[in-house]
Design a protein around this motif. Structure first.
Motif, short mmCIF file in Angstrom:
data_model
loop_
_atom_site.label_atom_id
_atom_site.label_comp_id
_atom_site.label_asym_id
_atom_site.label_seq_id
_atom_site.Cartn_x
_atom_site.Cartn_y
_atom_site.Cartn_z
N MET A 1 0.74 -1.30 -0.05
CA MET A 1 -0.06 -0.56 -0.14
C MET A 1 0.66 1.45 -0.16
O MET A 1 1.96 1.49 0.75
CB MET A 1 -0.95 -0.07 1.42
CG MET A 1 -2.16 -0.77 1.57
SD MET A 1 -2.62 -0.66 3.11
CE MET A 1 -4.10 -1.31 2.45
N LEU A 3 0.97 5.05 0.94
CA LEU A 3 -0.01 6.01 1.82
C LEU A 3 0.37 8.05 1.03
O LEU A 3 1.91 7.84 1.44
CB LEU A 3 -0.02 6.16 2.84
CG LEU A 3 -0.21 4.90 3.61
CD1 LEU A 3 -0.17 4.69 5.53
CD2 LEU A 3 -1.80 5.02 3.42
N ILE A 206 -9.28 3.98 9.03
CA ILE A 206 -8.06 4.56 8.29
C ILE A 206 -7.05 2.92 9.11
O ILE A 206 -6.55 2.56 8.25
CB ILE A 206 -7.79 5.47 7.09
CG1 ILE A 206 -8.54 6.35 6.64
CG2 ILE A 206 -6.40 5.75 7.54
CD1 ILE A 206 -8.52 5.74 5.87
N TYR A 207 -7.37 3.22 10.25
CA TYR A 207 -6.03 2.93 11.00
C TYR A 207 -6.17 0.84 10.86
O TYR A 207 -5.20 0.17 10.55
CB TYR A 207 -6.25 2.61 12.24
CG TYR A 207 -5.15 2.54 13.54
CD1 TYR A 207 -4.15 2.59 13.44
CD2 TYR A 207 -5.88 0.95 13.63
CE1 TYR A 207 -2.89 1.67 14.25
CE2 TYR A 207 -4.85 0.11 14.79
CZ TYR A 207 -3.79 0.80 14.80
OH TYR A 207 -2.79 -0.37 15.21
N THR A 209 -7.50 -0.49 8.46
CA THR A 209 -7.71 -1.01 6.55
C THR A 209 -6.24 -0.47 6.85
O THR A 209 -5.31 -2.01 6.17
CB THR A 209 -8.11 0.62 5.76
OG1 THR A 209 -9.24 0.91 5.79
CG2 THR A 209 -7.27 -0.46 4.85
N VAL A 210 -5.12 0.04 7.49
CA VAL A 210 -4.01 -0.22 7.00
C VAL A 210 -3.42 -0.84 8.16
O VAL A 210 -2.21 -2.04 7.54
CB VAL A 210 -3.07 1.42 6.78
CG1 VAL A 210 -1.87 1.36 6.70
CG2 VAL A 210 -3.70 2.39 5.73
N LYS A 211 -3.54 -1.54 9.14
CA LYS A 211 -2.93 -1.71 10.32
C LYS A 211 -3.35 -3.05 10.86
O LYS A 211 -2.95 -2.97 12.10
CB LYS A 211 -2.44 -0.89 11.16
CG LYS A 211 -1.58 0.79 11.60
CD LYS A 211 -0.27 1.00 11.62
CE LYS A 211 0.99 1.76 10.75
NZ LYS A 211 1.40 2.69 11.78
N SER A 221 -9.69 -3.11 5.25
CA SER A 221 -8.44 -4.02 5.70
C SER A 221 -7.68 -5.58 4.65
O SER A 221 -6.50 -5.64 4.08
CB SER A 221 -9.03 -5.31 6.82
OG SER A 221 -9.31 -6.40 6.32
N GLN A 224 -5.00 -4.69 1.68
CA GLN A 224 -3.89 -5.11 1.88
C GLN A 224 -2.67 -6.47 1.27
O GLN A 224 -1.73 -5.62 0.85
CB GLN A 224 -3.45 -5.27 3.87
CG GLN A 224 -3.72 -4.66 4.33
CD GLN A 224 -4.10 -5.19 6.12
OE1 GLN A 224 -3.05 -6.16 6.64
NE2 GLN A 224 -4.68 -4.06 7.29
N ILE A 231 -3.19 4.56 -1.25
CA ILE A 231 -4.57 5.78 0.06
C ILE A 231 -4.23 7.27 0.00
O ILE A 231 -2.92 7.84 0.22
CB ILE A 231 -4.05 4.70 0.92
CG1 ILE A 231 -4.71 3.73 1.16
CG2 ILE A 231 -5.59 5.32 2.11
CD1 ILE A 231 -4.85 2.57 2.35
N LEU A 241 -2.31 6.84 12.56
CA LEU A 241 -1.29 6.15 12.08
C LEU A 241 -0.44 6.51 12.09
O LEU A 241 -0.08 7.67 12.71
CB LEU A 241 -1.54 6.58 10.76
CG LEU A 241 -2.76 5.91 9.41
CD1 LEU A 241 -2.34 6.35 8.29
CD2 LEU A 241 -2.63 4.24 9.86
#
Ligand code: PGA
Length: 241
Positions: A1, A3, A206-207, A209-211, A221, A224, A231, A241
């Motif tokens: 991804m 960012l 968003i958190y 989705t990414v982490k 999610s 990933q 993003i 993030l």
């Protein structure tokens, strides 16, 4: 991804429009996957501006929208047909034969959905898919506890989505409870995906989705696992993030 955190909504919109414009310049007959909601409005405005300045020509572009409320006719001002026409298509030189949006009034839902998938395939597949994100991590109308394998299908909208989208209607009771949406599988088959989010209300989604862990509870999610996702976030959406 990949960012990209930018200052504000305007920058997010410009960045997204630049990606779409360059895609269309490089490949004039690009197939674009498009989204509705508040988030991409600025991107559409910026693309209209670029079109008016003769930077980009949409005459050979094909589009497929992510979703449509079930039960709303095309001329209903709350429908995504109406949204797309009035926020984007009527201002550019797209051929209306190249515009595809799920039909929210078809009786034979299954046939309608299969047809949509078939059309995407026949067009050669989506080059760039634009996504917003719901506060619950939905993409398109793929709500939590999603089936990652699903293609275009009828979905029941989540309580959170109905509440969040009530702002576009006179009352919450008017918000449709179902929609036709591309499935996660449809979305993942796109060659490139750009997801846009702005504002603090999206920070947790968003958190996750990414982490977060890849889980059907957070439909986004799964992104990933896609090879080519960008993003674009304003500072508020990127806050956690
Ligand atoms: P919004 O909706 O752009 O109106 O915030 C995004 C979504 O629900 O996917």
């Amino acid at each position: 991804m990949e960012l990209l955190v930018v200052k504000d909504y305007e920058e997010m919109s410009k960045k997204a429009a630049a990606i779409i414009a360059s895609q269309v310049i490089i490949k004039p007959n690009s197939v674009l996957g498009l989204a509705t909601g508040d988030t991409p409005l600025g991107m559409y405005k910026e693309l209209i501006k670029r079109y008016k300045e003769n930077e980009v020509d949409f005459s050979k572009v094909k589009t497929f929208n992510l979703d449509e409320y079930y039960g709303l006719t095309k001329d209903n001002i709350q429908s995504y047909h109406f949204y797309m026409m009035n926020n984007f298509f009527k201002f550019i030189n797209i051929d209306s034969n190249n515009v595809n949006i799920p039909n929210g009034t078809y009786n034979d839902i299954e046939e309608n959905c299969l047809n949509y998938e078939r059309k995407i395939k026949e067009s050669g597949g989506i080059d760039v898919q634009v996504l917003g994100i719901g506060v619950n991590g939905h993409i398109g109308f793929n709500e939590p506890n999603v089936n990652f394998e699903a293609q275009t299908h009828l979905v029941n909208l989540d309580e959170k989505t109905i509440k969040s989208n009530a702002r576009f209607f006179n009352s919450i009771d008017e918000v449709p409870k179902q929609a036709i949406s591309m499935g996660i599988k449809t979305i993942l088959q796109s060659r490139k995906i750009i997801l846009l989010a702005n504002g603090e209300a999206k920070a947790e989604a968003i958190y996750n989705t990414v982490k977060g862990k890849i889980s059907p509870e957070v439909p986004s999610s799964i992104l990933q696992l896609h090879q080519n996702v960008t993003i674009i976030l304003d500072e508020s959406a990127a806050k956690l993030l």
